[in-house]
Design a protein around this motif. Structure first.
Motif, PDB file in Angstrom:
ATOM      1  N   GLY A 150       0.597  -1.524   0.274  1.00  0.00           N
ATOM      2  CA  GLY A 150       0.538  -0.342  -0.364  1.00  0.00           C
ATOM      3  C   GLY A 150       0.740   1.514   0.099  1.00  0.00           C
ATOM      4  O   GLY A 150      -0.452   1.919  -0.007  1.00  0.00           O
ATOM      5  N   ALA A 151       1.767   1.172  -0.577  1.00  0.00           N
ATOM      6  CA  ALA A 151       2.977   2.604  -0.018  1.00  0.00           C
ATOM      7  C   ALA A 151       3.609   2.358  -1.783  1.00  0.00           C
ATOM      8  O   ALA A 151       3.308   1.714  -2.291  1.00  0.00           O
ATOM      9  CB  ALA A 151       3.820   2.492   0.781  1.00  0.00           C
ATOM     10  N   ARG A 152       4.276   3.911  -1.790  1.00  0.00           N
ATOM     11  CA  ARG A 152       4.369   3.619  -3.320  1.00  0.00           C
ATOM     12  C   ARG A 152       6.049   4.139  -3.377  1.00  0.00           C
ATOM     13  O   ARG A 152       6.665   4.952  -2.672  1.00  0.00           O
ATOM     14  CB  ARG A 152       4.329   5.122  -4.247  1.00  0.00           C
ATOM     15  N   LEU A 153       7.304   2.963  -3.589  1.00  0.00           N
ATOM     16  CA  LEU A 153       8.245   3.357  -4.172  1.00  0.00           C
ATOM     17  C   LEU A 153       8.679   4.144  -5.158  1.00  0.00           C
ATOM     18  O   LEU A 153       8.389   3.855  -6.530  1.00  0.00           O
ATOM     19  CB  LEU A 153       9.075   2.319  -3.799  1.00  0.00           C
ATOM     20  N   THR A 154       9.248   5.650  -5.508  1.00  0.00           N
ATOM     21  CA  THR A 154       8.860   5.956  -6.551  1.00  0.00           C
ATOM     22  C   THR A 154      10.513   6.575  -6.619  1.00  0.00           C
ATOM     23  O   THR A 154      11.119   7.163  -6.179  1.00  0.00           O
ATOM     24  CB  THR A 154       8.755   7.983  -5.910  1.00  0.00           C
ATOM     25  N   PRO A 155      11.860   5.945  -7.501  1.00  0.00           N
ATOM     26  CA  PRO A 155      12.292   5.998  -8.368  1.00  0.00           C
ATOM     27  C   PRO A 155      12.973   7.892  -8.722  1.00  0.00           C
ATOM     28  O   PRO A 155      12.232   7.733  -9.273  1.00  0.00           O
ATOM     29  CB  PRO A 155      13.144   4.878  -9.149  1.00  0.00           C
ATOM     30  N   VAL A 156      13.967   7.814  -8.314  1.00  0.00           N
ATOM     31  CA  VAL A 156      14.096   9.844  -8.720  1.00  0.00           C
ATOM     32  C   VAL A 156      15.295   9.600  -9.600  1.00  0.00           C
ATOM     33  O   VAL A 156      16.518   9.144  -9.621  1.00  0.00           O
ATOM     34  CB  VAL A 156      14.710  10.355  -7.692  1.00  0.00           C
ATOM     35  N   HIS A 157      14.841   9.911 -10.976  1.00  0.00           N
ATOM     36  CA  HIS A 157      15.771   9.238 -11.962  1.00  0.00           C
ATOM     37  C   HIS A 157      16.347  11.375 -13.017  1.00  0.00           C
ATOM     38  O   HIS A 157      17.697  11.649 -13.240  1.00  0.00           O
ATOM     39  CB  HIS A 157      14.924   8.834 -13.300  1.00  0.00           C
ATOM     40  N   SER A 158      15.228  12.334 -12.156  1.00  0.00           N
ATOM     41  CA  SER A 158      15.623  13.594 -12.959  1.00  0.00           C
ATOM     42  C   SER A 158      16.973  14.380 -12.011  1.00  0.00           C
ATOM     43  O   SER A 158      17.087  13.790 -10.635  1.00  0.00           O
ATOM     44  CB  SER A 158      14.147  14.931 -12.886  1.00  0.00           C
ATOM     45  N   GLU A 159      17.816  14.194 -12.475  1.00  0.00           N
ATOM     46  CA  GLU A 159      19.072  15.167 -11.830  1.00  0.00           C
ATOM     47  C   GLU A 159      18.012  16.284 -11.217  1.00  0.00           C
ATOM     48  O   GLU A 159      18.890  16.431 -10.051  1.00  0.00           O
ATOM     49  CB  GLU A 159      19.972  15.671 -12.818  1.00  0.00           C
ATOM     50  N   ALA A 160      18.150  16.936 -11.414  1.00  0.00           N
ATOM     51  CA  ALA A 160      17.335  18.352 -10.850  1.00  0.00           C
ATOM     52  C   ALA A 160      16.816  17.556  -9.770  1.00  0.00           C
ATOM     53  O   ALA A 160      16.391  18.245  -8.288  1.00  0.00           O
ATOM     54  CB  ALA A 160      16.410  19.640 -11.735  1.00  0.00           C
ATOM     55  N   ALA A 161      15.514  16.388  -9.928  1.00  0.00           N
ATOM     56  CA  ALA A 161      14.693  16.159  -8.992  1.00  0.00           C
ATOM     57  C   ALA A 161      16.379  15.929  -7.381  1.00  0.00           C
ATOM     58  O   ALA A 161      15.605  15.637  -5.919  1.00  0.00           O
ATOM     59  CB  ALA A 161      14.043  15.562  -9.056  1.00  0.00           C
ATOM     60  N   VAL A 162      17.148  15.326  -8.102  1.00  0.00           N
ATOM     61  CA  VAL A 162      18.096  14.584  -6.208  1.00  0.00           C
ATOM     62  C   VAL A 162      18.425  15.430  -6.305  1.00  0.00           C
ATOM     63  O   VAL A 162      18.655  15.713  -4.782  1.00  0.00           O
ATOM     64  CB  VAL A 162      19.012  13.752  -7.700  1.00  0.00           C
TER      65      VAL A 162
END
Length: 333
Positions: A150-162
């Motif tokens: 029931g959770a969401r794991l979001t890989p962060v691929h955007s360099e700006a977001a990282v």
């Protein structure tokens, strides 16, 4: 369950609780206790181990206990029993987080065996990773593992977001390091070299002089002016690894327990394929920074954990309290 002897039930329950205590927890506070009564295990929050400065709501405490609940479930399934779980079963007893009963006999599937085998092997990493990337197919599987709970794991691929996540982590760490009460709370759970304590963060569990990752994610300063930490080669890596955020649609106590179960399921599956995780909760312990992340990066979902995933040579040992320290056994009349 009527076919099981009392000895078999007792053995199964103790095995489940032995697995539970290997769950990760913030600063390795191990903020849980267990009460057994017949075939039922009650998981309780240990308020004496709550971080009253950095975690006044108990969010991180419940995430930690959720991870322990996941281990309990996996251990019973690995023994061939279907766990019957009730989360927050009694509103009048807020410290009672869940009850687990030994249900019907079930066949043990290979994935349960895979995850269960990692319970005592998994380790928290507190430095950079080697340059090898986490395979895309494994990342996809980790995302699905979180969704199962029931959770969401979001890989962060955007360099700006990282870079944003790194900057907020660093800013929060800088602010907290200037706060005497924050610092004292962290130091309470920092072990000096040679300590025999079975709780807190061992001095060998983090680098003495960590290399900066790219981008840099600040780590907790458990040494705080002391020459504590390890010089071992396993920490001599500079990659930040794959940055990911674990979120839930709501932010209730139920969501926090669910986030802990999802986190542990992700960590165990990752460990089975040689992937370790580093946690960053600094920005999530400051209301305005957490809200900024929720609104600006996470589409309104509530961030429960920022983590970095990657490969490491880390072979540090974990420390846990013995079952006898966390277990109260009751006998039905």
């Amino acid at each position: 369950m009527s076919a099981c002897t009392t000895e078999e039930i007792t053995s199964a329950i103790r095995t489940a609780i032995q697995a539970a205590v290997w769950a990760p927890s913030v600063h390795n506070t191990q903020p849980w206790s267990f009460v057994t009564n017949g075939e039922e295990i009650a998981l309780r929050a240990d308020g004496d181990r709550k971080l009253r400065i950095s975690d006044p709501s108990g969010r991180e405490l419940l995430i930690s206990c959720g991870a322990a609940l996941m281990n309990t479930r996996l251990a019973l399934r690995a023994l061939g029993y279907e766990p019957q779980v009730r989360v927050l079963p009694d509103p009048d007893r807020p410290a009672l987080l869940a009850t687990v009963r030994m249900g019907a006999a079930v066949a043990v599937d290979e994935h349960t065996r895979l995850l269960h085998a990692e319970i005592e092997r998994r380790r928290t990493h507190r430095a950079g990773f080697i340059e090898s990337p986490v395979p895309d197919h494994l990342v996809e599987t980790l995302v699905s593992q979180a969704a199962t709970e029931g959770a969401r794991l979001t890989p962060v691929h955007s360099e700006a977001a990282v870079r944003v996540l790194a900057a907020l982590t660093n800013a929060a760490q800088d602010v907290q390091s200037q706060d005497r009460l924050f610092t004292l709370e962290v130091l309470r759970w920092a072990q000096p070299p040679g300590s025999s304590r079975k709780e807190g963060v061992p001095a060998k569990g983090y680098p003495r002089e960590p290399r900066r990752t790219h981008p840099h994610f600040a780590q907790r300063d458990y040494g705080h002016g002391h020459s504590w930490g390890s010089d071992a080669d396993q920490f001599d890596s500079a990659s930040a690894g794959l940055v990911a955020v674990l979120t839930t649609p709501g932010d209730s106590r139920e969501d926090w327990v669910a986030a802990g179960q999802a986190l542990q399921r992700v960590l165990l599956h990752a460990s089975a394929y040689g992937v370790s995780a580093a946690f960053h909760t600094q920005a999530l312990e400051m209301f305005h920074l957490r809200e900024f992340l929720r609104q600006e990066l996470l589409s309104g979902e509530y961030p429960q954990m920022i983590l970095r995933l990657g490969f490491t040579l880390d072979e540090s040992e974990g420390v846990r309290r013995p079952v006898a320290d966390v277990l109260e056994e009751r006998r039905r009349s």
